[in-house]
Design an enzyme around this catalytic site. Sequence first.
Site, PDB file in Angstrom:
ATOM      1  N   ASN A  42      -2.055  -2.001  -4.202  1.00  0.00           N
ATOM      2  CA  ASN A  42      -3.049  -1.011  -3.721  1.00  0.00           C
ATOM      3  C   ASN A  42      -3.140   0.213  -4.969  1.00  0.00           C
ATOM      4  OD1 ASN A  42      -5.102   0.357  -2.194  1.00  0.00           O
ATOM      5  ND2 ASN A  42      -3.665   2.153  -2.270  1.00  0.00           N
ATOM      6  N   GLU A  43      -4.011   0.274  -5.508  1.00  0.00           N
ATOM      7  CA  GLU A  43      -3.855   1.427  -6.574  1.00  0.00           C
ATOM      8  C   GLU A  43      -3.120   1.405  -7.566  1.00  0.00           C
ATOM      9  OE1 GLU A  43      -5.079   5.107  -4.953  1.00  0.00           O
ATOM     10  OE2 GLU A  43      -7.185   4.411  -4.281  1.00  0.00           O
TER      11      GLU A  43
ATOM     12  N   HIS B  72       0.902  -1.249  -0.066  1.00  0.00           N
ATOM     13  CA  HIS B  72      -0.054   0.023  -0.065  1.00  0.00           C
ATOM     14  C   HIS B  72       0.876   0.981  -0.123  1.00  0.00           C
ATOM     15  CE1 HIS B  72      -3.892   1.774   0.999  1.00  0.00           C
ATOM     16  NE2 HIS B  72      -3.189   2.959   0.792  1.00  0.00           N
TER      17      HIS B  72
HETATM   18  C1  BGC Z   1      -5.146   5.565  -0.791  1.00  0.00           C
HETATM   19  C2  BGC Z   1      -5.193   5.844   0.538  1.00  0.00           C
HETATM   20  C3  BGC Z   1      -5.683   7.315   0.945  1.00  0.00           C
HETATM   21  C4  BGC Z   1      -6.812   7.554   0.281  1.00  0.00           C
HETATM   22  C5  BGC Z   1      -7.398   8.908   0.595  1.00  0.00           C
HETATM   23  C6  BGC Z   1      -6.554   6.104  -1.635  1.00  0.00           C
HETATM   24  O1  BGC Z   1      -6.190   6.874  -2.806  1.00  0.00           O
HETATM   25  O2  BGC Z   1      -5.378   4.433  -1.102  1.00  0.00           O
HETATM   26  O3  BGC Z   1      -4.075   5.601   1.117  1.00  0.00           O
HETATM   27  O4  BGC Z   1      -5.380   7.719   2.093  1.00  0.00           O
HETATM   28  O5  BGC Z   1      -6.995   7.278  -0.928  1.00  0.00           O
HETATM   29  O6  BGC Z   1      -6.852   9.821  -0.133  1.00  0.00           O
END
Ligand code: BGC
Length: 433
Positions: free
Chosen positions: A157-158, A113
Amino acid sequence: MSYHFPEGFLWGASTAAHQVEGNNVNSDFWVMENLDGSTFKEPSGDAVDHYRLFREDIALMEKLGMNAYRFSIEWARIEPEEGVFNETEIEHYRDVLKACQENKITPIVTLHHFTSPAWLIRSGGWESAETPFRFARYCSYVMRKLGDMIPYVCTINEANISIGIAKIIKRHQINASAVQVGINTDKGTRMQAYYAALSDAFNVHPQEVHSFLGPRTEKGLEIIFQAHVEARNAIRCVSPSTRIGITMSLYDIQSISGGEKQAEHALNEEFLRFQAYLKEDDFFGLQNYTRAVYGPDGMLPIPDDAEKTQMGNEYYPQALEAVIRYVAKQLDMPVLVTENGVATDQDERRIAFIQRALTGVHACIADGIPVIGYMHWSLLDNFEWQLGFSKTFGLIAVDRTTQQRYPKPSAYYYGKIAATNRLADEDSQSIVE
Ligand code: BGC
């Protein structure tokens, strides 16, 4: 809200290790946050001390009515130096997984992440062709040790976030390498100092600091998705019963008249072109926060009269339903909402956000779309990367001087929906009080 969701629906919230645990000292972000001239608003420090307080936090989730928890295992803790794996940290995460079991909370584990071990950055980071192999080696180690306790895993993640970052850079004409390393370009001299410190810290030219949260070359993007594929193969070998997915950040992409081509291009760029990498996944981790509207010349600014979140995004909870519907048309697999939420200090707006988002999820399920769970971002107010602790996404507030937790009304609201759906026969009132 009195909708009935399918039995077994996962009701939970998400966190990420670096944002909540504290003292992630071997990670690239820790290095960047603590350098002279860093323009991270503040360092993560003890964060919200979840590393120590995870038992209380997980018990609180159960008490509120949730039955699932998405959290991440920190690569920099498990492998602080290349090839050196830390058994004690494995035992820490075993304890976290045990706490989930004891509280009847289904764990959904993310293996990457945003943060990476600092050594990875010294070795080329997310632009190195070796990184997929290195990542898969770490995933294999973790899953060999803990896989039997992990029913769902998100590799990365993303994975597509660099595309959004590149767009911000283009829109604001920011120096790309400055964003890559997390600094404010207005401050020229400070930037030079920071660059020098950064170069020293990672022992590479500042332009070669390829942390995950930055713009990517095409090759770099391929490396990220290749890392997912390698990790999936490695995890399947050592933990065949774990269901594997990736998470992607998706806007509800809309267009006004004349903007259709631009919107189509954005959809392809941010999502469609990666589909081949996902074909063998067991589920898709969907993350959505707002919409993006395209006109003939590209993305339109948020209208002046629109309600905005603390992040400057448009408050637009109906986006989630649209994105689920779009994704379900493209991918033949269950959808797990791994993040959805809003940064606000007006908790009643969070309640309204959750209400609208869940109405959308329910409508999708009623139309036969296999949505298997909803993880609200975030369980706790936490470290919002560059922006420090100033943005409040949490269902639960934290006083960082005492590390005391204070569930907000939205936590009770969401927990009650979860509990009512899960325990239809029980008096959910007693659970939320
Ligand atoms: C991420 C988080 C982040 C959230 C709010 C997402 O893109 O996975 O880590 O805190 O957005 O910005």
